[in-house]
Design a protein around this motif. Structure first.
Motif, PDB file in Angstrom:
ATOM      1  N   GLN A  10      34.581  12.961 -20.533  1.00 54.92           N
ATOM      2  CA  GLN A  10      34.018  13.663 -19.512  1.00 54.92           C
ATOM      3  C   GLN A  10      35.108  14.124 -18.389  1.00 54.92           C
ATOM      4  N   CYS A  11      34.877  15.143 -18.076  1.00 51.81           N
ATOM      5  CA  CYS A  11      35.653  15.715 -16.689  1.00 51.81           C
ATOM      6  C   CYS A  11      35.248  15.174 -15.629  1.00 51.81           C
ATOM      7  N   ASP A  12      36.291  14.633 -14.841  1.00 53.15           N
ATOM      8  CA  ASP A  12      36.270  14.093 -13.676  1.00 53.15           C
ATOM      9  C   ASP A  12      35.503  15.151 -12.429  1.00 53.15           C
ATOM     10  N   HIS A  15      32.086  17.065 -14.555  1.00 52.21           N
ATOM     11  CA  HIS A  15      31.135  16.201 -15.438  1.00 52.21           C
ATOM     12  C   HIS A  15      30.780  16.665 -16.947  1.00 52.21           C
ATOM     13  N   GLY A  43      43.914  11.532 -14.177  1.00 50.49           N
ATOM     14  CA  GLY A  43      42.330  11.483 -14.443  1.00 50.49           C
ATOM     15  C   GLY A  43      42.163  12.412 -15.759  1.00 50.49           C
ATOM     16  N   THR A  44      40.891  12.900 -15.955  1.00 49.77           N
ATOM     17  CA  THR A  44      40.753  13.440 -17.059  1.00 49.77           C
ATOM     18  C   THR A  44      39.758  14.868 -16.661  1.00 49.77           C
TER      19      THR A  44
END
Length: 55
Positions: A10-12, A15, A43-44
């Motif tokens: 999941q994108c930080d 989302h 992060g992602t």
């Protein structure tokens, strides 16, 4: 009934989820890196929010 864990990426920022579910955390981590969702800030992030410079 057995409980089976699956992992998603999941994108930080937004989302959003990367396509695919993975059986292990390691598989999800590998896919995240291969598809460019690993952000250099640690992060992602999806391609729209990734701070990695493009070539």
């Amino acid at each position: 009934m057995p409980i089976n864990a699956t992992y998603e990426v999941q994108c930080d920022v937004c989302h959003g989820h990367m396509d695919g579910r993975y059986d292990t955390r390691e598989d999800a981590e590998t896919a995240r890196k291969e598809l460019g969702w690993d952000d250099p800030s640690g992060g992602t992030a999806c391609p729209d929010h990734n701070t990695r410079p493009t070539a």
